[in-house]
Design a protein around this motif. Structure first.
Motif, short mmCIF file in Angstrom:
data_model
loop_
_atom_site.label_atom_id
_atom_site.label_comp_id
_atom_site.label_asym_id
_atom_site.label_seq_id
_atom_site.Cartn_x
_atom_site.Cartn_y
_atom_site.Cartn_z
N MET A 1 0.86 -1.18 0.00
CA MET A 1 0.00 0.00 0.00
C MET A 1 0.90 1.24 0.00
SD MET A 1 -2.86 -1.09 2.89
CE MET A 1 -1.62 -1.30 4.19
N ARG A 2 0.37 2.35 -0.47
CA ARG A 2 1.08 3.63 -0.34
C ARG A 2 0.72 4.20 1.02
NH1 ARG A 2 -0.27 9.06 -1.49
NH2 ARG A 2 -2.11 8.52 -2.72
N ILE A 3 1.64 4.10 1.97
CA ILE A 3 1.36 4.47 3.35
C ILE A 3 2.04 5.81 3.65
CG2 ILE A 3 1.53 3.82 5.77
CD1 ILE A 3 1.80 0.89 4.80
N GLU A 4 1.26 6.76 4.13
CA GLU A 4 1.79 8.05 4.55
C GLU A 4 1.23 8.39 5.92
OE1 GLU A 4 1.65 11.23 1.73
OE2 GLU A 4 1.79 9.87 0.00
N SER A 5 1.79 9.40 6.56
CA SER A 5 1.32 9.82 7.88
C SER A 5 1.01 11.32 7.87
CB SER A 5 2.36 9.52 8.95
OG SER A 5 3.55 10.25 8.71
N ARG A 6 0.04 11.69 8.67
CA ARG A 6 -0.30 13.08 8.94
C ARG A 6 -0.59 13.16 10.44
NH1 ARG A 6 1.18 12.92 4.40
NH2 ARG A 6 0.24 13.84 2.54
N ASN A 7 -0.11 14.21 11.10
CA ASN A 7 -0.23 14.25 12.55
C ASN A 7 -1.66 14.39 13.04
OD1 ASN A 7 2.61 15.65 11.83
ND2 ASN A 7 2.78 14.42 13.69
N SER A 8 -2.43 15.24 12.39
CA SER A 8 -3.80 15.50 12.84
C SER A 8 -4.73 14.35 12.46
CB SER A 8 -4.31 16.80 12.21
OG SER A 8 -5.71 16.92 12.35
N VAL A 9 -5.34 13.72 13.46
CA VAL A 9 -6.29 12.64 13.20
C VAL A 9 -7.45 13.15 12.35
CG1 VAL A 9 -7.91 11.03 14.29
CG2 VAL A 9 -5.68 11.47 15.34
N ALA A 10 -7.97 14.31 12.71
CA ALA A 10 -9.12 14.87 11.98
C ALA A 10 -8.76 15.15 10.53
CB ALA A 10 -9.61 16.14 12.67
N TYR A 11 -7.55 15.68 10.30
CA TYR A 11 -7.15 15.98 8.93
C TYR A 11 -6.98 14.70 8.13
CZ TYR A 11 -4.75 18.17 5.00
OH TYR A 11 -4.41 18.59 3.75
N ARG A 12 -6.44 13.65 8.75
CA ARG A 12 -6.35 12.35 8.07
C ARG A 12 -7.73 11.91 7.59
NH1 ARG A 12 -3.54 8.79 12.64
NH2 ARG A 12 -2.57 10.61 13.59
N MET A 13 -8.69 12.00 8.48
CA MET A 13 -10.04 11.55 8.13
C MET A 13 -10.62 12.40 6.99
SD MET A 13 -11.41 10.79 12.00
CE MET A 13 -13.04 10.20 11.52
N CYS A 14 -10.33 13.69 7.00
CA CYS A 14 -10.83 14.56 5.93
C CYS A 14 -10.17 14.23 4.59
CB CYS A 14 -10.61 16.02 6.30
SG CYS A 14 -11.72 16.61 7.60
N LEU A 15 -8.92 13.78 4.62
CA LEU A 15 -8.27 13.37 3.38
C LEU A 15 -8.89 12.10 2.81
CD1 LEU A 15 -4.51 14.07 4.24
CD2 LEU A 15 -6.02 15.43 2.77
#
Length: 259
Positions: A170-184
């Motif tokens: 999978m193409r795995i990336e990280s973002r610190n904000s949980v909410a922003y991850r969900m919005c993406l």
């Protein structure tokens, strides 16, 4: 909806303050438990609490940076707020932090905004009316296969040898904000976001609504929908995904113990 206009305006003002304070230089210390907090987290929390409760004095209040008052449990509606979600990114001068505000009514988000001020991205939703990014309608992806999907999460977790069934490439990336991850996930830039550690209501409420109004799914790893304004405002995990991927992910995490 009047509440949406109210929280949108407050989020814009809060985001501006967060950027200004970061540019000027932050005071940083650790909370009990070791997680970092800044003077900006507290200043943004104060701004939002004053603005929102002045406009809706009958609403309750639940925020990461305010001592919890159980009086909120008696309120039919409340503001559920994370002043700066993704403090680690905020501290490192990265753009992946957000201001999260939801209005919760009878245990469910009625409207919510997630604003990423460094990116000028405003995600919004009202229950039953769809979700938007900067005014344009958004939709979760139609990806139906985990292999080669775009995943937000911890690459080390997915690579751990203890999984009964190894995860596909999978193409795995990280973002610190949980909410922003969900919005993406909500706007289709990513297909799923998985976090198998506890998350608080203020991390989830606005983004949960945005995801579901965009046609995605958000539950804990047992497939249970999130509920809000609970005495202990926390969920055990987050599985947020395109509707066709969500059951595939639940199947892979089903062996993990019940909270």
């Amino acid at each position: 909806m009047e509440d949406l206009a109210l929280i949108r305006t407050a989020a814009l003002e809060a985001g501006k303050l967060a950027l200004e304070m970061r540019a000027a230089g932050l005071k940083i210390w650790n909370k009990e438990g070791g997680s970092p907090v800044t003077d900006a987290d507290l200043a943004v929390d104060t701004l939002l609490r004053e603005r929102l409760l002045a406009a809706r004095p009958d609403y309750g209040w639940l925020s990461e940076e305010t001592v919890d008052d159980p009086e909120r449990l008696a309120r039919r509606r409340l503001f559920c707020v994370d002043p700066i979600d993704g403090t680690a990114a905020y501290l490192k001068d990265k753009p992946w932090f957000s201001v999260c505000i939801a209005v919760v009514g009878d245990g469910a988000p009625a409207c919510g905004v997630v604003y990423a001020p460094a990116l000028d991205e405003m995600f919004e939703a009202v229950a039953g009316q769809g979700a938007t990014l900067n005014g344009g309608q958004i939709h979760a992806s139609a990806t139906a296969d985990l292999e080669n999907s775009a995943m937000l999460g911890d690459a080390r977790m997915f690579a751990h040898p203890a999984w009964p069934q190894p995860w596909p490439p999978m193409r795995i990336e990280s973002r610190n904000s949980v909410a922003y991850r969900m919005c993406l996930v909500a706007d289709g830039r990513f297909d799923a976001a998985v976090a198998l550690s506890p998350k608080n209501e203020w991390d989830l409420a606005a983004a949960d609504l945005i995801v579901r109004e965009a046609g995605g799914m958000a539950t804990d790893h047992f497939g249970r929908p999130f509920t809000y304004n609970a005495p202990i405002p926390q969920a055990p995990s987050v599985i947020c995904a395109a509707p066709t991927l969500h059951p595939l992910i639940l199947n892979r995490v089903a062996h993990i113990g019940r909270a």
